[in-house]
Design an enzyme around this catalytic site. Structure first.
Site, PDB file in Angstrom:
ATOM      1  N   GLU B  48       6.077   6.991   6.447  1.00 29.00           N
ATOM      2  CA  GLU B  48       6.489   5.710   5.884  1.00 29.00           C
ATOM      3  C   GLU B  48       7.544   6.009   4.824  1.00 29.00           C
ATOM      4  O   GLU B  48       7.263   6.662   3.825  1.00 29.00           O
ATOM      5  CB  GLU B  48       5.250   5.046   5.268  1.00 29.00           C
ATOM      6  CG  GLU B  48       5.437   3.654   4.791  1.00 29.00           C
ATOM      7  CD  GLU B  48       4.177   3.158   4.047  1.00 29.00           C
ATOM      8  OE1 GLU B  48       3.052   3.585   4.370  1.00 29.00           O
ATOM      9  OE2 GLU B  48       4.344   2.358   3.122  1.00 29.00           O
ATOM     10  N   ASP B  59       3.913  -1.975  -6.628  1.00 24.18           N
ATOM     11  CA  ASP B  59       3.774  -0.546  -6.880  1.00 24.18           C
ATOM     12  C   ASP B  59       3.411  -0.234  -8.318  1.00 24.18           C
ATOM     13  O   ASP B  59       3.885  -0.871  -9.255  1.00 24.18           O
ATOM     14  CB  ASP B  59       5.076   0.178  -6.515  1.00 24.18           C
ATOM     15  CG  ASP B  59       5.254   0.275  -5.012  1.00 24.18           C
ATOM     16  OD1 ASP B  59       4.332   0.809  -4.364  1.00 24.18           O
ATOM     17  OD2 ASP B  59       6.275  -0.195  -4.488  1.00 24.18           O
TER      18      ASP B  59
END
Lengths: 390, 257
Positions: B48, B59
């Site tokens: 990924e 995040d």
């Protein structure tokens, strides 16, 4: 409920935030007409916030510019800005929802302060995220928040201003969805926030309608408000959308709209931004060719934002609201002039709206009766002004 | 390589998949291919690759910092696709990014570029299912999988909708929060895995950083684990990066067997 204003709005958020957004929407629809909720809110607005605020005829400024200028005195709301209208509404809603904790972002510190006030008053654990650049330029507000028992978190990522404070608040909310309400401070973010904040701020425009009718027997030709995210603008504009009144949203032109691949030396997203996704909404965004968000800039921390509320983006697109901008220098001149002419020190944010009226008074486009939303007072900006004039 | 093909291969070998996330361009665009090679050589089944965005709200600090380093080092949408075209690894590649970078290019344009570059799937953490209709259609035409995320607080109704619209695999967020290494993985993940009614593989991510976590998730019924911050921390350390990446990848992959 429709999530969009034309092509703008929506809910571009991590999946974790879908349940709390849905819960918020349902609670808002349930309580907004609930007699217990509205009577408590109205009581707080009157006796805690100090509403209604005056619609003041600025005689000296009017004489100087040859048109009738009224100032909607949101600077007189408890805390010194219009922000409390929204925080009272949302905090009360959070209380009815059984939430224990409030989080908020703040730019100028006015929304953070207004959140700290309701946090103290209504008994929430309160945490405010603030860009470290803003912490430095708005120290008195940081101290005010702390005095009222709020924890202020300095955010050191990205441009270190409101955009990054919102990112950090969203990360907190994702982590603490159960007991926490994210008390967003402007008409931005995912649905239903733009609508909820607009509704709570619309008290400004509703009052203006009654007040101006009383003194003028008609609506003004124009209403002028500054716009960063756009909450004071939407608040005063919204009740007038169906009336024949020109609406001007004045953005921060900073250093005359200059920008490069990373930084916009202004915050005029309505005037120059491109359609994009920021903080959960599709709206006008300052971004580079790839879609990376630019760091915005303004002498007024409360206008320093790379996006703008989706409904305001839509109203600008249809032409109902006219976007315009004022540079830092022009805002500073207006700041000084209003202080000397009327004995009212405006917030640097609101000084943008004043400056626009000064600039355009003899162009004819404003008409002969104008209401300016004086969204906040300038005490918080004294350090900035003193530093600049050293 | 298609994601479904990889899962079939692994099923025959009775293995679970190790999906490795790194941010493209971290620490610089020239180094990313050697990092990807090391991960694949050491046993990562799917890669990924993050296309860095200035405002990554899903995040935590580790990947935020990687994103900053990558953008500073000059990674952008164009160089991302160029770099991927140059990769010589035979595993499925997934593009993870935020929606504004796709929207800015135009969804159709972006998805075509993904297909040209050999990308097999898209993960967009700020694009929930109900905003994704257009993108799903475009991806179908180009043969790119849409991997949607489900979280511990996702309603049953949304779980069903997401399961039915996802392709490639379903991304199960292990905790309420953002990406980042964690001490423990919630025991509720097993319940969430059970509840998802789908033939698609189920991959668990967020906070999975060591072999113990991997083994727990495999025991709970996961078909794959997604590890990101543990790799990104090694890259950030600048200390013996390639050999340490290989070492941890081998160990994590052991947990998938």
């Amino acid at each position: 409920m429709n999530h969009y204003y034309g092509d703008y709005g929506g809910q571009y958020v991590p999946e974790i935030l879908m349940p709390p957004l849905q819960e918020l929407e349902e609670a808002y629809e349930q309580y907004k007409a609930d007699p217990e909720f509205t009577s408590q809110l109205n009581d707080y607005l009157e006796n805690y916030a100090g509403r209604s605020t005056p619609l003041y005829y600025a005689k000296n400024m009017s004489a100087k510019y040859g048109i009738k200028i009224y100032l909607k005195r949101e600077d007189l709301v408890h805390g010194g800005a219009h922000k409390l209208n929204n925080t009272l509404g949302q905090a009360l809603l959070a209380k009815f929802m059984g939430k224990k904790r409030l989080i908020a972002e703040t730019g100028a510190g006015q929304h953070g302060t207004a959140t700290a006030m309701v946090g103290a008053k209504l008994g929430f654990e309160t945490m405010v995220y603030m860009g470290s650049k803003d912490v430095k330029r708005q120290l008195p507000n940081v101290y005010r928040m702390k005095l009222m028992g709020t924890e202020v978190v300095s955010v050191d990522t990205g441009s270190k201003t409101m955009k990054d404070a919102i990112n950090e608040a969203l990360r907190d909310w994702v982590t603490n969805v159960g007991d926490t309400h994210y008390l967003i401070g402007s008409v931005v973010g995912p649905h239903p926030f733009p609508k909820i904040v607009r509704d709570f701020q619309s008290v400004i425009g509703r009052e203006v309608k009654e007040q101006v009718m009383k003194v003028e027997g008609r609506y003004p030709d124009s209403i002028v408000a500054c716009a960063g995210g756009g909450s004071n603008a939407m608040g005063i504009f919204y009740p007038f959308l169906d009336d024949e009144v020109n609406l001007f949203a004045v953005e921060a032109g900073g250093e005359k709209l200059r920008e490069d691949d990373k930084i916009a030396y202004h915050s005029a997203s309505l005037a120059t931004g491109k359609e994009g996704i920021l903080h959960g909404a599709r709206t006008k965004v300052l971004q580079n060719r790839d879609g990376q968000i630019l760091e915005s800039t303004s002498v007024a921390a409360g206008l320093d934002y790379a996006g703008v509320g989706p409904e305001l983006a839509r109203l600008s697109e249809t032409g109902r609201v006219k976007p315009c901008y004022i540079t830092d220098m022009e805002a500073l001149e207006a700041f000084h002039e209003l202080s000397r002419l009327e004995g009212i020190i405006p917030a640097l944010e609101s000084a943008h709206a004043i400056a626009y009226v000064r600039k355009m008074a003899d162009h004819g486009i404003l008409g002969d009766t104008v209401v300016i939303n004086l969204s906040g007072r300038g005490d918080k900006d004294l350090q900035t002004i003193m530093d600049m004039e050293e | 390589m298609r994601i479904s093909q990889k899962f079939e291969e692994l099923k025959d070998k009775n293995e679970k998949a190790l999906i490795a996330y790194v941010c493209a361009g971290d620490p610089d665009p020239d180094t990313t291919p050697s990092i990807v090679n090391a991960l694949v050589e050491a046993g990562a089944d799917i890669i990924e690759l993050g296309l860095p965005f200035s405002d990554p709200v899903a995040d935590g600090p580790t990947i935020q910092a990687a994103t900053c380093r990558a953008i500073e080092a000059g990674m952008n949408t164009e160089s991302y696709f160029e770099m991927i075209k140059g990769l010589e690894v035979n595993v499925p590649l997934i593009c993870m990014t935020y929606y504004n970078l796709i929207y800015r290019q135009g969804s159709e344009n972006f998805v075509k570029k993904c297909a040209d570059a050999g990308i097999s799937g898209l993960i967009i953490p700020d694009l929930p299912l109900h905003e994704a209709d257009e993108l799903i259609e475009i991806c179908k035409e180009e043969g790119i999988d849409n991997i949607f995320l489900v979280a511990p607080n996702t309603s049953d109704q949304r779980l069903d909708a997401i399961s039915s619209k996802s392709s490639g695999f379903i991304y199960i967020v292990s905790k309420l929060g953002v990406t980042g290494e964690g001490k423990n993985i919630s025991s509720n993940v097993a319940g969430l895995l059970d509840k998802i009614n789908s033939d698609l593989p189920k991959a668990v991510g967020f906070g999975i950083s060591n072999r113990k976590h991997v083994e727990e998730m495999v025991a709970a019924g996961a078909d794959a684990v997604i590890v990101g911050s543990a790799f990104v921390n090694i890259i950030a350390s600048k200390d013996n990066v390639i050999s340490r990446l290989k070492e941890i990848t081998k160990d994590l992959k052991e947990g998938c067997r």
